[in-house]
Design a protein around this motif. Structure first.
Motif, PDB file in Angstrom:
ATOM      1  N   UNK A  70      10.923  -2.760   8.681  1.00 18.94           N
ATOM      2  CA  UNK A  70      10.929  -3.918   8.388  1.00 18.94           C
ATOM      3  C   UNK A  70       9.734  -3.957   7.141  1.00 18.94           C
ATOM      4  N   UNK A  71       9.255  -2.795   7.061  1.00 22.24           N
ATOM      5  CA  UNK A  71       8.135  -2.911   5.725  1.00 22.24           C
ATOM      6  C   UNK A  71       8.185  -1.698   5.051  1.00 22.24           C
ATOM      7  N   UNK A  72       8.193  -1.946   3.794  1.00 26.92           N
ATOM      8  CA  UNK A  72       8.055  -0.754   2.951  1.00 26.92           C
ATOM      9  C   UNK A  72       6.773  -0.864   2.111  1.00 26.92           C
ATOM     10  N   UNK A  73       5.989   0.345   1.958  1.00 29.94           N
ATOM     11  CA  UNK A  73       4.762   0.458   1.356  1.00 29.94           C
ATOM     12  C   UNK A  73       4.750   1.746   0.660  1.00 29.94           C
ATOM     13  N   UNK A 109      -1.958  10.906   9.055  1.00 26.61           N
ATOM     14  CA  UNK A 109      -3.048  10.151   8.931  1.00 26.61           C
ATOM     15  C   UNK A 109      -3.010   9.381   7.487  1.00 26.61           C
ATOM     16  N   UNK A 110      -2.059   9.232   6.860  1.00 29.32           N
ATOM     17  CA  UNK A 110      -1.820   8.514   5.640  1.00 29.32           C
ATOM     18  C   UNK A 110      -1.238   7.151   5.980  1.00 29.32           C
ATOM     19  N   UNK A 111      -1.963   6.064   5.029  1.00 26.47           N
ATOM     20  CA  UNK A 111      -1.579   4.767   5.423  1.00 26.47           C
ATOM     21  C   UNK A 111      -0.213   4.308   5.378  1.00 26.47           C
ATOM     22  N   UNK A 112       0.377   4.951   4.303  1.00 25.22           N
ATOM     23  CA  UNK A 112       1.870   4.496   3.950  1.00 25.22           C
ATOM     24  C   UNK A 112       2.518   5.030   5.077  1.00 25.22           C
ATOM     25  N   UNK A 113       2.492   6.129   5.569  1.00 17.56           N
ATOM     26  CA  UNK A 113       3.149   6.534   6.980  1.00 17.56           C
ATOM     27  C   UNK A 113       2.909   5.738   8.200  1.00 17.56           C
ATOM     28  N   UNK A 114       1.566   5.352   8.325  1.00 13.19           N
ATOM     29  CA  UNK A 114       1.183   4.785   9.474  1.00 13.19           C
ATOM     30  C   UNK A 114       1.786   3.226   9.293  1.00 13.19           C
ATOM     31  N   UNK A 115       1.625   2.856   8.195  1.00 10.54           N
ATOM     32  CA  UNK A 115       2.081   1.371   8.357  1.00 10.54           C
ATOM     33  C   UNK A 115       3.610   1.125   8.444  1.00 10.54           C
ATOM     34  N   UNK A 116       4.215   2.111   7.825  1.00  7.88           N
ATOM     35  CA  UNK A 116       6.110   1.975   7.988  1.00  7.88           C
ATOM     36  C   UNK A 116       6.227   2.203   9.393  1.00  7.88           C
TER      37      UNK A 116
END
Lengths: 334, 334
Positions: free
Chosen positions: A252-255, A239-246
């Motif tokens: 294609x996306x690093x955060x 449920x962490x943003x970094x994990x979910x966004x990547x």
């Protein structure tokens, strides 16, 4: 001048709270592509730059010497939630270098993942430094010291030879001065240096383009970025943003989040680096800002941009599961 | 126009984050004594007005009928940390009315006090609605329904007869409109209404002066204020700002936090009510603001004012106990 309102928090249809901040996007040559708010403001990047701080771990040959792959590289760049997989992998990294948890100087705290805390408590155990959200970075630090034959004791202190390597790396990659005048102490006890927000964006543009890094460093940067994008769970957790966004767009996306409302990101296909800071330090707002910024930058890919827009408009439910509030990017995002 | 910066967060000597907000102080006649930022902005008071919402509990004779004293009245006004004393007292209140935890409609969550959560997990138990920070208020609500012979089921809904009583009370005490147009749903599922910040300050000025409330309501208000100041632990809990600020000067200061950066307060000896809202909803900043505001208002008492100033300048330590950051009121506080 005040930075613009970038995020609104609504209760029902009424605005309850607002978050101001600054966002800057640059290419690998340092050209500013887009900015809102003060791109020159001094920002402590905190944990957002862990991937840059991990360069010596790869460049020194440490990762190869101990046989570390994407999983260990991702954990070295992580602010993890202290779940079992995170703590166990940090422990395994230390073991490869003949070390254990006692080598870590980050301090112990309960897992940030609530379920992991409850499970740990129910097991009768107490948290160790392995559960510290920075334990992967610190494990990489002490493994590097070990590989280089540097005594690891005191590795968190600014005058330690290893921290000096990290400082020089940060300075070279971001192009910003790192010295006593802009130095603070981070939550995990290592130094953190306030630098212009734009330099953080430049650092990540360089990490994905390799521009200005030289071949060896560019290769190490590519490996670290790729490892994080391949193992997003190890960079953060459930449920962490970094994990979910990547996970949304593999490769294609690093955060990467930093404390006090910082987010850094990079989009390899566009050759761009992004850095943002929520003025008041709120993580909830920084998450909306990074998703909204990515939605805008990736507008050409309607499906992915739509997914990012959805992430930028979270709904909050109360203890009875009733929708009571929501967050949204302000009109400033266009 | 943006509200002023009222709190600065420093890492070492450098400002890392800032919090904006508004503060307003009024007397019992509604005269504005001091204000910074927009005193007319619409603010959801959230839990900051629990003492006003508790008036029907006292005015209806419920508290007397069940033999409730300062402890139960304080818990009725509380946002408690879910510690054993809080959960047990809420349960005892329900039992007096022949009810139990099943009557509560606030939802269950783990105690906000970390130690209480760990202890509960270690005991093998799970949290119930008694651990919800609002369980004292909700217990008072259902006790009142019971005493008045109103079916308590659905008491959290705006159309329930009891919520109508609460709404009318809030309107009368704050002098602000409460209707569908400014209504939201709170974390514990009851309605919360956005009203001008100044009206919240007026509400608490009236709660301690009795001005404009009539004799019966003024008496009930005095009992509730006095109960909270006599039992500050039951209003919040271990290491909580409400509890610690009220313990500083027994009987001389009432304070109550609300979610999203709201704080209300009253100083009986000055006949003043205070309301503030941190724009971004940060509790850490609202705590600094309320302590700094009290330090200013109580300047004539140098010792107490000094204690409040200290509370307004907290130091933050990391997991190794190293001082890494601090908060301070901005120069706007004078």
């Amino acid at each position: 001048m005040a930075n613009p309102v970038l995020v609104e928090v609504l209760r029902g249809d009424l605005v309850e709270s607002v978050h101001r901040g600054a966002v800057v996007v640059v290419d690998g040559d340092g050209k500013q592509v887009w900015a809102m708010g003060d791109a020159q403001q001094q920002v402590f990047p905190r944990s957002a730059v862990k991937a840059i701080q991990a360069l010596p771990f790869v460049e020194s040959g440490t990762a190869d010497a101990y046989g570390f792959g994407d999983r260990e590289l991702a954990l070295a760049c992580s602010s993890h939630s202290g779940e079992v997989a995170h703590a166990e992998l940090a422990n395994a990294m230390l073991a490869k270098a003949g070390l254990d948890v006692d080598a870590l100087e980050c301090g112990a705290h309960w897992p940030s993942n609530h379920g992991a805390t409850i499970a740990l408590a129910r097991s009768g155990a107490s948290p160790s430094a392995l559960h510290n959200n920075c334990s992967g970075k610190h494990s990489a630090f002490v493994c590097t010291c070990r590989h280089l034959g540097i005594a690891h004791q005191g590795y968190v202190r600014p005058e330690h030879r290893f921290q000096e390597m990290v400082r020089e790396t940060m300075e070279a990659v971001t192009g910003a001065r790192h010295d006593e005048a802009n130095r603070g102490i981070d939550g995990c006890s290592i130094p953190t240096f306030a630098v212009p927000l734009q330099n953080l964006a430049l650092g990540f543009a360089r990490m994905v383009t390799g521009n200005g890094l030289g071949a060896d460093r560019a290769g190490a940067a590519r490996r670290l970025m790729s490892a994080c994008m391949s193992e997003p769970f190890l960079v953060a957790g459930t449920d962490r943003a970094d994990t979910e966004l990547m996970q949304t767009a593999p490769g294609r996306i690093f955060v990467k989040v930093g404390a006090e409302g910082v987010f850094c990101a990079a989009v390899p296909e566009l050759g761009l680096g992004i850095a943002l800071k929520c003025d008041d330090g709120a993580g909830r707002a920084a998450e909306v800002m990074i998703a909204a910024a990515l939605a805008r930058l990736l507008a050409a890919d309607e499906a992915l941009s739509g997914t990012m827009k959805k992430a930028a408009n979270p709904v909050l439910r109360n203890w009875n599961g009733i929708e009571v509030a929501s967050l949204r990017p302000s009109a400033a995002f266009g």
